[in-house]
Write a protein that holds these residues in place. Structure first.
Motif, PDB file in Angstrom:
ATOM      1  N   ALA A 187       0.834  -1.210   0.000  1.00 21.46           N
ATOM      2  CA  ALA A 187       0.000   0.000   0.000  1.00 21.46           C
ATOM      3  C   ALA A 187       0.863   1.253   0.000  1.00 21.46           C
ATOM      4  N   GLN A 188       1.950   1.237   0.778  1.00 24.16           N
ATOM      5  CA  GLN A 188       2.844   2.388   0.794  1.00 24.16           C
ATOM      6  C   GLN A 188       3.517   2.583  -0.556  1.00 24.16           C
ATOM      7  N   ALA A 189       3.932   1.467  -1.174  1.00 28.85           N
ATOM      8  CA  ALA A 189       4.569   1.573  -2.492  1.00 28.85           C
ATOM      9  C   ALA A 189       3.593   2.109  -3.529  1.00 28.85           C
ATOM     10  N   GLU A 190       2.337   1.641  -3.474  1.00 27.79           N
ATOM     11  CA  GLU A 190       1.339   2.145  -4.420  1.00 27.79           C
ATOM     12  C   GLU A 190       1.069   3.630  -4.182  1.00 27.79           C
ATOM     13  N   LEU A 191       1.051   4.031  -2.901  1.00 29.57           N
ATOM     14  CA  LEU A 191       0.840   5.446  -2.599  1.00 29.57           C
ATOM     15  C   LEU A 191       1.987   6.294  -3.130  1.00 29.57           C
ATOM     16  N   LEU A 192       3.227   5.830  -2.918  1.00 28.13           N
ATOM     17  CA  LEU A 192       4.381   6.569  -3.426  1.00 28.13           C
ATOM     18  C   LEU A 192       4.368   6.622  -4.951  1.00 28.13           C
ATOM     19  N   ALA A 193       3.975   5.500  -5.588  1.00 32.30           N
ATOM     20  CA  ALA A 193       3.911   5.496  -7.047  1.00 32.30           C
ATOM     21  C   ALA A 193       2.853   6.461  -7.551  1.00 32.30           C
ATOM     22  N   GLU A 195       1.783   9.133  -5.981  1.00 32.60           N
ATOM     23  CA  GLU A 195       2.288  10.487  -5.771  1.00 32.60           C
ATOM     24  C   GLU A 195       3.309  10.863  -6.836  1.00 32.60           C
ATOM     25  N   GLU A 196       4.176   9.913  -7.190  1.00 35.87           N
ATOM     26  CA  GLU A 196       5.179  10.195  -8.221  1.00 35.87           C
ATOM     27  C   GLU A 196       4.516  10.439  -9.575  1.00 35.87           C
ATOM     28  N   GLN A 197       3.499   9.635  -9.899  1.00 33.52           N
ATOM     29  CA  GLN A 197       2.782   9.843 -11.152  1.00 33.52           C
ATOM     30  C   GLN A 197       2.086  11.201 -11.169  1.00 33.52           C
ATOM     31  N   GLU A 198       1.554  11.595 -10.013  1.00 33.24           N
ATOM     32  CA  GLU A 198       0.879  12.889  -9.951  1.00 33.24           C
ATOM     33  C   GLU A 198       1.879  14.029 -10.125  1.00 33.24           C
ATOM     34  N   ARG A 199       3.063  13.887  -9.491  1.00 31.83           N
ATOM     35  CA  ARG A 199       4.091  14.920  -9.673  1.00 31.83           C
ATOM     36  C   ARG A 199       4.520  15.015 -11.137  1.00 31.83           C
TER      37      ARG A 199
END
Length: 395
Positions: A187-193, A195-199
């Motif tokens: 879940a943390q990895a998906e959240l970071l991914a 966020e990275e896609q949004e950036r």
């Protein structure tokens, strides 16, 4: 040696161990009084030995979550004291089951397997020890010896089964805990991914909107500065274009901010109908686009494809304004299964794009988002952008 354990869990373990000691000690006295009379012969000594062994075993259970390594060592020490004192297996040995559970649930990999070996070996040793006690008290002939051996084997099987089941339950709990940790990490990895896609999306949209508008504004401002002394009316026209372009850029930025506050896709997105406005801005910036569309679109292309074509052309034409030298050729081929986009222009060598800047990266990402591909680079004296976007590709 020691694991990080919250104070609440440590208090629970200690209270549970005290409760286990209080419950199993009377049961031990009731079940083992006859054995003590034969082996020790003194009732006060019996009470002391039972209490000591019980404290050792349940003390190991109390620290089993905090330190499975220390707990298994203390439990083995208690078992050795029990056998050295001649005490029979009894209720207080339930503390050993707690320790075996802890070694499998919270111990390191080495302690996990040490606990498994202890469950198997300890059960066998316990059965043999029970047979020795039985034979020492009741053996009188060969038949009683055989009976004692069978009873010892049966007890060894019971002890092994109980200990291995306790250890296996801890192993199952370990698997459950690892599964929870894996889910949390995923879940943390998906959240970071995400966020990275949004950036990346924000950076791409900001570059597409701001870079093109600023390129037009800069080109018009440079032209107005030189034209002011010769043809003031041209300077006035250039200032009008600057104002119009700035207003359009401001509107696009406001739209982007609205999308960021809500979700991507809110509000209108550029379509093929907006290409003529884009080409007009390029002409006002002093670059003449030569446009060829062959074949024409067979129908209404998907919105994602229209947006990708618009943004790729916008960035490619922006590069032509910034680095180009003369006209720019734009070719669109709307085939049944894809659309091919080619933008080519001559460039000034001292300002030639390298093909790896933010603009090229953004165009490549635009193409990949709809399942297509894009290449950009120098071909002879021209800088060429080639994109192929499947119609109906991934959104």
């Amino acid at each position: 040696m020691f694991r990080p354990v919250s104070r609440a869990w440590l208090v629970v373990d200690i209270i549970g161990a005290v409760f286990g000691f209080v419950v199993t000690t009377p049961l031990t006295f009731i079940a083992g009084s006859s054995w003590l009379s034969a082996w020790i012969g003194a009732e006060p000594v019996a009470v002391v030995m039972y209490v000591i062994v019980g404290l050792i075993l349940w003390g190991a259970a109390a620290i089993s979550r905090l330190s499975p390594t220390l707990a298994i060592g203390v439990a083995w020490f208690g078992a050795v004291v029990q056998m050295a004192a001649g005490l029979p297996p009894s209720a207080y040995d339930a503390g050993i089951l707690v320790v075996l559970f802890a070694t499998a649930a919270w111990g390191t990999r080495r302690i996990l397997w040490i606990g498994g070996v202890s469950a198997l070996g300890g059960g066998i040793i316990g059965g043999l020890y029970f047979a020795v006690i039985w034979s020492g008290e009741l053996l009188t002939d060969a038949a009683s010896t055989m009976r004692a051996a069978l009873i010892g084997s049966l007890m060894a099987s019971v002890f092994v089964l109980a200990m291995v089941m306790s250890w296996g339950t801890g192993l199952l709990w370990r698997v459950v805990l690892n599964g929870r940790e894996t889910q949390v990490a995923r879940a943390q990895a998906e959240l970071l991914a995400a966020e990275e896609q949004e950036r990346v999306r924000i950076a791409r949209d900001m570059h597409d909107i701001v870079a093109h508008s600023l390129a037009v504004v800069i080109a018009q401002a440079d032209g107005a500065r030189y034209a002011a002394a010769v043809k003031p009316e041209m300077a006035t026209e250039a200032l009008s274009t600057i104002a119009q372009t700035a207003r359009g850029a401001l509107s696009d930025v406001r739209l982007l901010l609205t999308q960021l506050r809500h979700r991507q896709g809110d509000g209108p997105q550029p379509t093929l109908a907006d290409l003529e406005t884009l080409f007009a801005q390029v002409r006002q910036a002093g670059v003449e686009p030569r446009i060829t569309v062959d074949p024409m679109p067979p129908g209404e292309p998907p919105g994602a494809i229209q947006l990708a074509v618009y943004r790729i052309l916008q960035e490619a034409l922006t590069n032509a304004i910034r680095h180009g030298d003369g006209a720019v050729d734009v070719r669109l081929a709307w085939l049944p299964d894809r659309v091919d986009v080619v933008v080519a222009n001559a460039f000034e060598k001292e300002t030639a794009p390298l093909g790896g800047g933010h603009g090229v990266i953004g165009m490549r990402e635009r193409a990949q988002l709809v399942g297509g591909s894009l290449q950009a680079g120098q071909e002879g004296e021209r800088f060429v952008v080639r994109a192929s976007l499947p119609i109906g590709g991934a959104a």
